[in-house]
Design a protein around this motif. Structure first.
Motif, PDB file in Angstrom:
ATOM      1  N   ALA A 155       0.830  -1.208   0.000  1.00  0.00           N
ATOM      2  CA  ALA A 155       0.000   0.000   0.000  1.00  0.00           C
ATOM      3  C   ALA A 155       0.861   1.254   0.000  1.00  0.00           C
ATOM      4  N   THR A 156       1.956   1.237   0.744  1.00  0.00           N
ATOM      5  CA  THR A 156       2.846   2.402   0.796  1.00  0.00           C
ATOM      6  C   THR A 156       3.448   2.696  -0.572  1.00  0.00           C
ATOM      7  N   ILE A 157       3.921   1.649  -1.260  1.00  0.00           N
ATOM      8  CA  ILE A 157       4.512   1.839  -2.583  1.00  0.00           C
ATOM      9  C   ILE A 157       3.444   2.251  -3.597  1.00  0.00           C
ATOM     10  N   ARG A 158       2.262   1.644  -3.507  1.00  0.00           N
ATOM     11  CA  ARG A 158       1.178   2.008  -4.429  1.00  0.00           C
ATOM     12  C   ARG A 158       0.822   3.489  -4.305  1.00  0.00           C
ATOM     13  N   ALA A 159       0.890   4.013  -3.098  1.00  0.00           N
ATOM     14  CA  ALA A 159       0.505   5.402  -2.860  1.00  0.00           C
ATOM     15  C   ALA A 159       1.623   6.390  -3.175  1.00  0.00           C
ATOM     16  N   SER A 160       2.887   5.930  -3.160  1.00  0.00           N
ATOM     17  CA  SER A 160       3.989   6.891  -3.232  1.00  0.00           C
ATOM     18  C   SER A 160       4.892   6.772  -4.453  1.00  0.00           C
ATOM     19  N   THR A 161       4.895   5.636  -5.152  1.00  0.00           N
ATOM     20  CA  THR A 161       5.848   5.449  -6.237  1.00  0.00           C
ATOM     21  C   THR A 161       5.640   6.439  -7.375  1.00  0.00           C
ATOM     22  N   ARG A 162       6.728   6.817  -8.011  1.00  0.00           N
ATOM     23  CA  ARG A 162       6.683   7.696  -9.195  1.00  0.00           C
ATOM     24  C   ARG A 162       6.782   6.892 -10.481  1.00  0.00           C
ATOM     25  N   ASN A 163       7.023   5.595 -10.373  1.00  0.00           N
ATOM     26  CA  ASN A 163       7.226   4.752 -11.546  1.00  0.00           C
ATOM     27  C   ASN A 163       5.942   4.014 -11.895  1.00  0.00           C
ATOM     28  N   ASP A 164       5.505   4.129 -13.143  1.00  0.00           N
ATOM     29  CA  ASP A 164       4.203   3.562 -13.499  1.00  0.00           C
ATOM     30  C   ASP A 164       4.196   2.038 -13.510  1.00  0.00           C
ATOM     31  N   THR A 165       5.317   1.399 -13.866  1.00  0.00           N
ATOM     32  CA  THR A 165       5.370  -0.066 -13.864  1.00  0.00           C
ATOM     33  C   THR A 165       5.281  -0.603 -12.438  1.00  0.00           C
ATOM     34  N   VAL A 166       5.981   0.038 -11.516  1.00  0.00           N
ATOM     35  CA  VAL A 166       5.903  -0.365 -10.105  1.00  0.00           C
ATOM     36  C   VAL A 166       4.502  -0.105  -9.564  1.00  0.00           C
ATOM     37  N   ARG A 167       3.903   0.997  -9.986  1.00  0.00           N
ATOM     38  CA  ARG A 167       2.543   1.320  -9.533  1.00  0.00           C
ATOM     39  C   ARG A 167       1.558   0.233  -9.963  1.00  0.00           C
ATOM     40  N   LYS A 168       1.681  -0.204 -11.199  1.00  0.00           N
ATOM     41  CA  LYS A 168       0.786  -1.250 -11.697  1.00  0.00           C
ATOM     42  C   LYS A 168       1.013  -2.570 -10.966  1.00  0.00           C
ATOM     43  N   LEU A 169       2.293  -2.918 -10.770  1.00  0.00           N
ATOM     44  CA  LEU A 169       2.613  -4.158 -10.061  1.00  0.00           C
ATOM     45  C   LEU A 169       2.097  -4.109  -8.626  1.00  0.00           C
ATOM     46  N   ALA A 170       2.257  -2.954  -7.969  1.00  0.00           N
ATOM     47  CA  ALA A 170       1.784  -2.815  -6.591  1.00  0.00           C
ATOM     48  C   ALA A 170       0.272  -2.993  -6.511  1.00  0.00           C
ATOM     49  N   GLN A 171      -0.446  -2.451  -7.489  1.00  0.00           N
ATOM     50  CA  GLN A 171      -1.900  -2.615  -7.481  1.00  0.00           C
ATOM     51  C   GLN A 171      -2.280  -4.073  -7.697  1.00  0.00           C
ATOM     52  N   GLN A 172      -1.604  -4.732  -8.618  1.00  0.00           N
ATOM     53  CA  GLN A 172      -1.880  -6.145  -8.862  1.00  0.00           C
ATOM     54  C   GLN A 172      -1.552  -6.984  -7.626  1.00  0.00           C
ATOM     55  N   ALA A 173      -0.370  -6.728  -7.029  1.00  0.00           N
ATOM     56  CA  ALA A 173       0.038  -7.481  -5.850  1.00  0.00           C
ATOM     57  C   ALA A 173      -0.935  -7.265  -4.693  1.00  0.00           C
ATOM     58  N   ASN A 174      -1.430  -6.053  -4.559  1.00  0.00           N
ATOM     59  CA  ASN A 174      -2.389  -5.745  -3.499  1.00  0.00           C
ATOM     60  C   ASN A 174      -3.638  -6.615  -3.608  1.00  0.00           C
TER      61      ASN A 174
END
Length: 264
Positions: A155-174
């Motif tokens: 959740a922390t990475i999903r809310a704070s990351t600036r990288n779109d690939t990491v953002r997508k992965l964080a949402q999927q992992a969540n």
């Protein structure tokens, strides 16, 4: 010869109803609970990549490296059909998540481990030595505790990351992790008392949460506007399809009633 014209209207109406029903199914996992539209997140690898971002990608990989064999053991060693099914589902889903994680790591140039870490290897060792109900308890408690630790990190990475690939992965992992916690809890043997308790909120956190009611209101307005816009689009498409079907049906019926003119 023109028999197919007679079914235009009904076909358009049925298609519109199917479209509306499918949109509802895609938008909500259960009544009133929306599913995050992950397809709206770009996946180009663009944006600053922090050490915390890289750490999450590595942790998702590590989770699969021990939870897949743990799920396989659950299918082989447990005598409880419910535990066997939970292990089967979690292992299969981690195979899918691992594929997403490896693709993200490749795009971002992140090196991934190929073996579980020391703690994870210890948990797998516990499971190998246990049998029957003891195995079930260890399997469920170890996985539930591990998911509880990574859940807030995602959740922390999903809310704070600036990288779109990491953002997508964080949402999927969540979504995977929330599903796995629910599956584990469905076993009815999770030792919730053994799970760590959340730290008490600090005074600053409590004050900031209580003060800006406007922020909550703005979020609610934005959410309602988004849901309202989606609903209007769906209703607009439905209305257009029904109107087209009615018009085509009317044209077909009118042409059938019109007297034919014969030339001599």
């Amino acid at each position: 010869m023109f028999w197919w014209r007679r079914v235009w209207g009904p076909l358009f109406a049925v298609a519109a109803l199917v479209l509306l029903d499918s949109s509802k199914a895609l938008a909500f996992a259960e009544p009133g609970v929306p599913v995050p539209p992950g397809e709206l997140i770009t996946d180009t690898g663009e944006g600053q990549l922090t050490d915390a971002d890289k750490d999450l990608v590595v942790k998702v990989r590590l989770a699969g490296l021990w939870e897949i064999p743990a799920g396989e053991m659950a299918q082989q060693k447990s005598k409880n059909p419910k535990i066997q099914e939970i292990g089967k589902n979690i292992a299969a889903q981690h195979v899918a998540l691992d594929k997403l994680d490896r693709a993200a790591a490749k795009k971002l140039g992140i090196k991934l481990p190929n073996q579980p870490n020391k703690d994870q290897q210890g948990w797998l060792g516990e499971m190998r030595e246990a049998e029957g109900e003891e195995f079930d308890q260890i399997y469920i408690d170890r996985l539930r505790a591990a998911h509880g630790k990574i859940f807030p990190a995602i959740a922390t990475i999903r809310a704070s990351t600036r990288n779109d690939t990491v953002r997508k992965l964080a949402q999927q992992a969540n979504q995977f992790v929330a599903t796995h916690m629910t599956l584990l809890e469905s076993s009815d043997i999770v030792d919730f008392a053994a799970l760590p308790t959340a730290p008490a909120p600090s005074a600053a956190t409590s004050a900031s949460a209580a003060a800006p009611a406007g922020g909550t209101a703005l979020n609610s307005v934005a959410e309602n506007q988004t849901l309202g816009t989606n609903k209007n689009v769906i209703l607009g498409v439905l209305g257009a399809a029904v109107a087209a079907g009615a018009f085509l049906t009317w044209r077909t019926m009118s042409s059938r009633r019109r007297p034919r003119r014969y030339r001599y």
